[in-house]
Design a protein around this motif. Sequence first.
Motif, PDB file in Angstrom:
ATOM      1  N   GLU A 299       0.831  -1.204   0.000  1.00 46.63           N
ATOM      2  CA  GLU A 299       0.000   0.000   0.000  1.00 46.63           C
ATOM      3  C   GLU A 299       0.869   1.260   0.000  1.00 46.63           C
ATOM      4  O   GLU A 299       0.556   2.252  -0.669  1.00 46.63           O
ATOM      5  N   TYR A 300       1.960   1.222   0.764  1.00 47.78           N
ATOM      6  CA  TYR A 300       2.892   2.349   0.751  1.00 47.78           C
ATOM      7  C   TYR A 300       3.550   2.490  -0.613  1.00 47.78           C
ATOM      8  O   TYR A 300       3.739   3.602  -1.109  1.00 47.78           O
ATOM      9  N   GLN A 302       2.337   1.733  -3.491  1.00 47.01           N
ATOM     10  CA  GLN A 302       1.354   2.337  -4.391  1.00 47.01           C
ATOM     11  C   GLN A 302       1.312   3.851  -4.197  1.00 47.01           C
ATOM     12  O   GLN A 302       1.272   4.621  -5.167  1.00 47.01           O
ATOM     13  N   ARG A 303       1.328   4.292  -2.952  1.00 52.13           N
ATOM     14  CA  ARG A 303       1.324   5.722  -2.653  1.00 52.13           C
ATOM     15  C   ARG A 303       2.616   6.387  -3.121  1.00 52.13           C
ATOM     16  O   ARG A 303       2.604   7.498  -3.670  1.00 52.13           O
ATOM     17  N   ARG A 304       3.736   5.722  -2.887  1.00 48.44           N
ATOM     18  CA  ARG A 304       5.020   6.263  -3.336  1.00 48.44           C
ATOM     19  C   ARG A 304       5.019   6.490  -4.834  1.00 48.44           C
ATOM     20  O   ARG A 304       5.387   7.571  -5.315  1.00 48.44           O
ATOM     21  N   LEU A 307       2.740   9.449  -5.907  1.00 55.22           N
ATOM     22  CA  LEU A 307       3.278  10.764  -5.561  1.00 55.22           C
ATOM     23  C   LEU A 307       4.514  11.098  -6.387  1.00 55.22           C
ATOM     24  O   LEU A 307       4.629  12.212  -6.922  1.00 55.22           O
ATOM     25  N   TYR A 371       4.302  10.381   2.171  1.00 57.48           N
ATOM     26  CA  TYR A 371       3.197   9.749   1.450  1.00 57.48           C
ATOM     27  C   TYR A 371       2.453   8.743   2.324  1.00 57.48           C
ATOM     28  O   TYR A 371       1.757   7.858   1.822  1.00 57.48           O
ATOM     29  N   SER A 374      -3.710   9.219   2.489  1.00 58.89           N
ATOM     30  CA  SER A 374      -4.616   8.490   1.607  1.00 58.89           C
ATOM     31  C   SER A 374      -4.270   8.750   0.145  1.00 58.89           C
ATOM     32  O   SER A 374      -3.648   9.767  -0.203  1.00 58.89           O
ATOM     33  N   LEU A 375      -4.691   7.838  -0.725  1.00 61.07           N
ATOM     34  CA  LEU A 375      -4.490   8.021  -2.160  1.00 61.07           C
ATOM     35  C   LEU A 375      -5.211   9.279  -2.638  1.00 61.07           C
ATOM     36  O   LEU A 375      -4.705  10.004  -3.503  1.00 61.07           O
ATOM     37  N   ILE A 378      -3.103  12.309  -1.985  1.00 63.73           N
ATOM     38  CA  ILE A 378      -1.999  12.410  -2.936  1.00 63.73           C
ATOM     39  C   ILE A 378      -2.498  12.951  -4.271  1.00 63.73           C
ATOM     40  O   ILE A 378      -1.880  13.827  -4.881  1.00 63.73           O
TER      41      ILE A 378
END
Length: 390
Positions: A299-300, A302-304, A307, A371, A374-375, A378
């Motif tokens: 999940e991190y 995906q956020r990385r 962003l 990050y 939440s998505l 971002i």
Amino acid sequence: MATRLSGIRLAKRLDEVGFSGIVQVRNKVMELRAEGHKVLGFHGGEPFFDTPQEIKYAAIKALVENQTHYAPSSGLLPLRQALVEKLATKNRIRATVDEVIATVGGSHGLYAAFQSVLDPGDDALVFSPYWTPIADLVTGTQARPLFVPTVSARRNGIRKTLNQFSTPHTRAIYYNTPQNPSGVVFTRTEAEEVAAFAIERDLVVIADEAYEDLVYEGEHVSIASLPGMAERTITCFTFSKTYSMTGWRADYTVAQEPFMTALRKIVLYSTNGVPTPVQFAMIQALKTPEADIARRRDEYRQRRDLLVAGLNEVGLECPPPAGAFYAFPNAEIVNKYSRTAAQILLQKALVATVPGDFFGAQGEGHLRFSYAVSLHEIESCIDALRKFFA
């Protein structure tokens, strides 16, 4: 009006110790939100999820069962036994229950470590940019931090660079991987170079492994697991990031003698240990399946990726960080001074970041974006940046 006593003063060792600049950013964000502005907060350092239910219930159960009395200041035996098992399986660090101690937050463990090994007049090598409290933790011992540019060290050679910045008074190396704020993850080869230098110069390594479970590329290597390093390394771990337990102040440190005797003294006379119900929550946290930790890591990631792609799209050059949950782009297209760049983005785009120079001179020209949000946040940040740069 209070009377000022002319003979009263603070201890001189605190003269050069300051406060974190991140607090100033947080206060400004709160001020803007109180005025009704919708500020996108990328300045924090907390996970995006809440403490898992089973961990909270373990603390509640301990309270109901009256597990509210004094615990050994080093930590409950079942907790230390669980930590010994975790260290052996995940970190390849062989330790006994007497070589592990619970601390009230990762910063408490680092405070105890620096206090245990540094004397006035000593020097400590610190890879830079660095987590903001580190310079003050070193200065608070009346020692001197010597800042080693991480980028230069990786480019020119770790041992060569450490030797260049070292002095005859160097006593310790602060070694953080994955790094806050840059997300750098030292490779095994680089860890071996640091270890070889420490052994050659008879130095102590204070290892900060707060983000051990957030490595996206490469592997996490605990430097204490390398040959000849367990006896000269104090390693500080935290429950804050992996289990989203930032407010619990639940952490631990592993070291051999003579360091452990010093750590026990400092913990005893500073906090007398971690609150007993919290230790039961720590025991439960260590039962978390690795599959759950891996899911959070994905999940991190995906956020990385979302962003970093957005930052590069608008011209904030940013290579993907290999670990932790921060992006550290070059922000000189906004302003060459990171504090000014952060102020501009906050005022005109309502995006809150942390100036890179808060993390040392080597961070100048950069901004730290967390990050661990939440998505949707971002996506909103990227939209705000697009409008700002349009």
